[in-house]
Structure formats: structure tokens, C-alpha cells
Design an enzyme around this catalytic site. Structure first.
Site, short mmCIF file in Angstrom:
data_model
loop_
_atom_site.label_atom_id
_atom_site.label_comp_id
_atom_site.label_asym_id
_atom_site.label_seq_id
_atom_site.Cartn_x
_atom_site.Cartn_y
_atom_site.Cartn_z
CG HIS A 27 16.76 54.97 -28.26
ND1 HIS A 27 15.39 54.94 -28.17
CD2 HIS A 27 17.21 54.80 -26.99
CE1 HIS A 27 15.02 54.76 -26.91
NE2 HIS A 27 16.12 54.67 -26.18
CB CYS A 28 14.20 58.98 -31.97
SG CYS A 28 14.39 58.23 -33.59
CB VAL A 29 9.74 56.79 -31.70
CG1 VAL A 29 8.63 55.75 -31.72
CG2 VAL A 29 9.39 57.92 -30.75
NE ARG A 31 14.26 57.87 -37.33
CZ ARG A 31 14.18 59.17 -37.50
NH1 ARG A 31 15.10 59.81 -38.17
NH2 ARG A 31 13.18 59.85 -36.97
#
Length: 474
Positions: A27-29, A31
Site C-alpha cells: 500500500h501507499c499513502v 491506496r
């Protein structure tokens, strides 16, 4: 905020084809980033109906689910536990995605992996240069510039300029660090290589044309071989190719040199050989190629500015979907390095604003509370330069907002290109983007902004009225 519970996350897993369809996840910030075995098994209608989900899209071999800042990490923890797939790093997910790409997609991904890490420094530099432009350019607030009217601000403006210019003056060092790291070498050697190419003892690249006309280009006499003693300030291609050579040479030597003498051999030989190749072959050849590319792009837009602006403005949003827009970051930097400005980046800023306007129109039109919330937050994001939530969460989902946005940005692109609008740097690609525009073009650029704001809104509203698909169907 939607409640985070096992039931919602289980629905999410089922919607993407079940745990057996998930190859890797990170995951990113905002999504979840998934590598799926078969994206055809995704039930997007079911997925987008889940309260936690604010949108979904597929890009660069990854299926991405928009969750939201502060929520996605908690969802990810549950997701990993329920699927049992184990946590993966972002790089592992990127590597898994790359296996599904064709050669063109891999090339675009390589450029993206090199330029995206240095983008914050470049955008920050562009924003600060915009502030300096406000202080140092005449005709904005008064007939004189601010620093001329109020001399006490002069040194403050100079300090801003020094800070802002650094990322562009030492651009080859930034690219060298990121490129060598991407190609598997020691990124610190990439920094050194980049600094070598802009060493102060070399003729500044910006002075090369004048020195060539006067016949005063300094040379090295290397055993009878004359080598131009010139730097590569603001250039992209020379340091990209040199970084590739440096990384591969370093890796080769590490494999074939005894561990006991690697410190004495690998780094010195890698840098020396790459440096010599850079000044004798790589630099001159790639600089010529870069100048040809720059001249070709400039000539195309000079020959038919309205057509060029219309096509680029219209298709930029489409390029974002495919990921091919990453190529044009390198083109923008090359234009700035070669000509001192870029006429492509202003159209990027207008395209982002148009996507935000389309999402904002959907916020006002929609009745569904979840859609309204997503449309509002994503429109603000797009107006500040991040268009993915607006594009993939709202505009592409309903199609006609996206069509309205690219139509409007095409028209605005043709308009500003006709008047030759240029930016001196890459800044924030949204409403604050005017700071990077040469002040003489602000008036035309603001008209372009009004075109994409008003026309996009009107077209989205009209399309919504005549659309057979309910706005709240998704």
C-alpha cells in the site's frame, strides 16, 4: 469515515477474485496496490459499492484500490491477515508488476522509477522560482519589480533564487543518483558522476552555443585526441546513458574482482572509465540527439501551434491512464535545459485543473453521499496537482466527466500554445501552477484556467443531464 471491519475487507477480497487471485499486495499513502493473477475476475461494481472503497483502477501492472489517508494502512493489515499472502514491499510489488509488461511499458516504468523520486525536489524548486519571479519581475504589482520598489527585499529574493536554482543547476546529480540506483549500482557513485558532468572547471552548457560561434570552446588534448571541455548542465540524456554504463560496469567488476581489492578497483575504475566515455562519446552523441529531439518538438509546435496544443492538451489525460505521461517529464526537463523554458508543462497544469473541475461538477450534481464526498476531496487533490483520485475514482467511472475534461484541456491547450505560453520550471501542476509560468504570460494562462474550469463544468453538467446512466449508479 466508513467503519473498518473484517466484513468490509472480506467483501473487498471477494470482489477482486478471492485470495487465490492475489499474487502480492502492498500500500501507499492512500491506496492498496495489488498484483492480481487475473484482473478479469474483478467485480468493479461490487468493489466500488463497498463503503471503504473510494475508487479503483489498473495502472502499470497493478490493480489499485483507493481507500484514503489514515485508513489504508489499517485496511492493509486486515487484508494481509485475511488473505494470508504475507506483506510485500513496494519494490517487490513493482517487480511483480513489471513481469507482465511489454518492452514499451517497461521502458516507461524505468523512466518513471528514475524521475518520480526526484520530483519533489524539482517541484519545490519550481514553486520557489515562481515566488522569486513575483519578487524580481517588473509589471506584476507595479511598473517596477518588487525588489526595485522595495530594495530591502532584494537579498531575500536572491536567497530564494539560490535555493530554487540548486535542483536545476545540479540536476544531473539528482538524475545520476536515481538512475544508478534503478540500474542496480551504488547511488552515491551516481551523484558523483552527475557532479562530474557539471564541474565548474568545464564550460557551462548554456554558454556552449556562443563559444562555438566564436571558436573558443576549450579542449583537452588527450594524446592527440581533442575532447571538448564542456559541461552538461540541465541535460537529461547524457547522465541517463552514463548512469546505465556506470551501474553495469560496477556490477561487472564486482563479479570479477577479488573481494580483497574491490575497494581499490571497482569504484575508481568504474568512475574513470565512465567519465572518459562520458566526455568522449556518451556526452557528445546524446547531447546532439537531445538537441535534435528538442528542435523537432519546438519545430512541430512552431509550425502548427494550435494543432499541437489541441492534440497534446486533449491526449495528456489519456496518457496518464496508460502511464506514458511519465515520458514527458524528461522532455520538459530537456526543454528547460536546452531552451530555458517549456511550453508543454503549462498544458499539463491545465489538464489537471480540468480533471478537478469535472470531479467538482460531479460533487454538485451527485446525490449519493459517498460519491459526493469522493468527488469533493478528489477535485481538491486534482487542483493541487494529484489527479489520480479524480480521474480513476470519479471521472473515468462515469466517462462523460473525463470526456468533458480532456475536451476542455485540448481547447485551452490550443489557446495558450497559440500565444506561446511558457514555464521556466516544473511546479505544482494545478491551480498554483501559474507561479511557474513566465509572468508575461500570466494573463493568457489565467484565461486558459478559466476555460478548463468553466467549460469542463458546463460540459459535465450537460452530459449528466442527457446521460442514460444515472449519476448515482457508478
Amino acid at each position: 469515515m466508513a467503519a473498518i471491519n473484517e466484513s468490509s475487507v472480506k467483501q473487498m477480497i471477494d470482489s477482486v477474485g478471492g485470495a487465490e487471485n492475489i499474487n502480492a499486495a502492498t500500500h501507499c499513502v492512500t491506496r492498496l496496490r495489488l498484483i492480481l493473477n487475473d484482473e478479469g475476475k474483478v467485480d468493479k461494481e461490487k468493489l466500488n459499492a463497498i463503503d471503504l472503497v473510494k475508487g479503483s483502477f489498473s495502472a502499470n501492472g497493478q490493480f489499485q484500490i483507493v481507500i484514503g489517508n489514515g485508513t489504508v494502512d489499517k485496511v492493509y493489515d486486515l487484508f494481509v491477515r485475511l488473505t494470508g499472502i504475507g506483506e510485500a514491499t513496494k519494490q517487490e510489488v513493482k517487480d511483480a508488476a513489471a513481469e507482465k509488461m511489454n518492452p514499451l511499458q517497461k521502458g516507461i516504468k524505468t523512466l518513471a522509477d528514475i524521475f518520480i523520486p526526484i520530483l519533489p525536489a524539482i517541484v519545490t524548486a519550481g514553486l520557489l522560482m515562481g515566488i522569486n519571479n513575483i519578487l524580481a519581475n517588473p509589471g506584476i504589482f507595479f511598473e517596477k519589480s518588487v525588489v526595485q520598489a522595495y530594495p530591502q527585499w532584494k537579498d531575500f529574493a536572491d536567497i530564494i533564487l539560490v535555493i530554487a536554482n540548486t535542483a536545476f543547476v545540479f540536476l544531473p546529480a539528482l538524475i545520476g543518483w536515481s538512475a544508478v540506483k534503478k540500474f542496480g549500482g551504488n547511488p552515491l557513485l551516481g551523484i558523483v558522476l552527475g557532479l562530474v558532468l557539471v564541474h565548474p572547471s568545464l564550460l557551462n552548457a548554456y554558454s556552449l552555443a556562443d563559444a562555438q560561434n566564436k571558436g573558443t570552446v576549450p579542449i583537452w588534448d588527450l594524446f592527440g585526441l581533442h575532447i571538448d571541455k564542456v559541461g552538461y548542465q540541465g541535460q537529461v540524456l547524457p547522465v541517463l546513458v552514463a548512469s546505465y554504463v556506470l551501474a553495469k560496469l560496477e556490477l561487472f567488476l564486482k563479479k570479477h574482482v577479488y573481494d580483497s581489492i574491490q575497494l581499490l578497483v571497482v569504484t575508481p575504475v568504474s568512475l574513470l572509465v565512465t567519465g572518459l566515455l562520458s566526455f568522449t562519446i556518451i556526452g557528445p552523441v546524446t547531447l546532439t540527439l537531445a538537441n535534435w529531439i528538442t528542435a523537432g518538438i519546438v519545430a512541430l509546435f512552431h509550425f502548427a501551434p494550435i494543432v499541437g496544443g489541441l492534440v497534446y492538451g486533449f491526449f495528456y489525460g489519456v496518457l496518464v491512464i496508460t502511464g506514458m505521461h511519465q515520458i514527458f517529464l524528461a522532455v520538459d526537463l530537456q526543454l528547460i535545459g536546452s531552451t530555458g523554458s517549456t511550453f508543454l508543462w503549462p498544458m499539463l497544469a491545465l489538464s489537471n485543473i480540468a480533471q478537478g473541475a469535472a470531479a467538482f461538477a460531479m460533487f454538485l450534481i451527485a446525490r449519493d453521499a459517498k460519491l459526493k464526498g469522493l468527488a469533493m476531496t478528489s477535485s481538491i487533490s486534482a487542483w493541487l496537482g494529484i489527479t489520480e483520485p479524480a480521474m480513476f475514482g470519479v471521472n473515468l467511472r462515469f466517462r462523460y466527466p473525463f470526456l468533458a475534461a480532456i475536451t476542455s484541456s485540448g481547447i485551452a491547450g490550443a489557446f495558450i500554445t497559440l500565444f506561446g505560453v511558457k514555464a521556466t520550471s516544473i511546479g505544482i501542476g494545478g491551480l498554483p501552477g501559474f507561479l511557474s509560468i513566465i509572468p508575461n504570460y500570466w494573463g493568457v494562462f489565467f484565461i486558459g484556467m478559466l476555460i478548463v474550469l468553466i467549460l469542463t463544468f458546463v460540459l459535465t453538467y450537460l452530459f449528466a443531464k442527457f446521460s442514460k446512466k444515472s449519476i448515482d449508479e457508478g
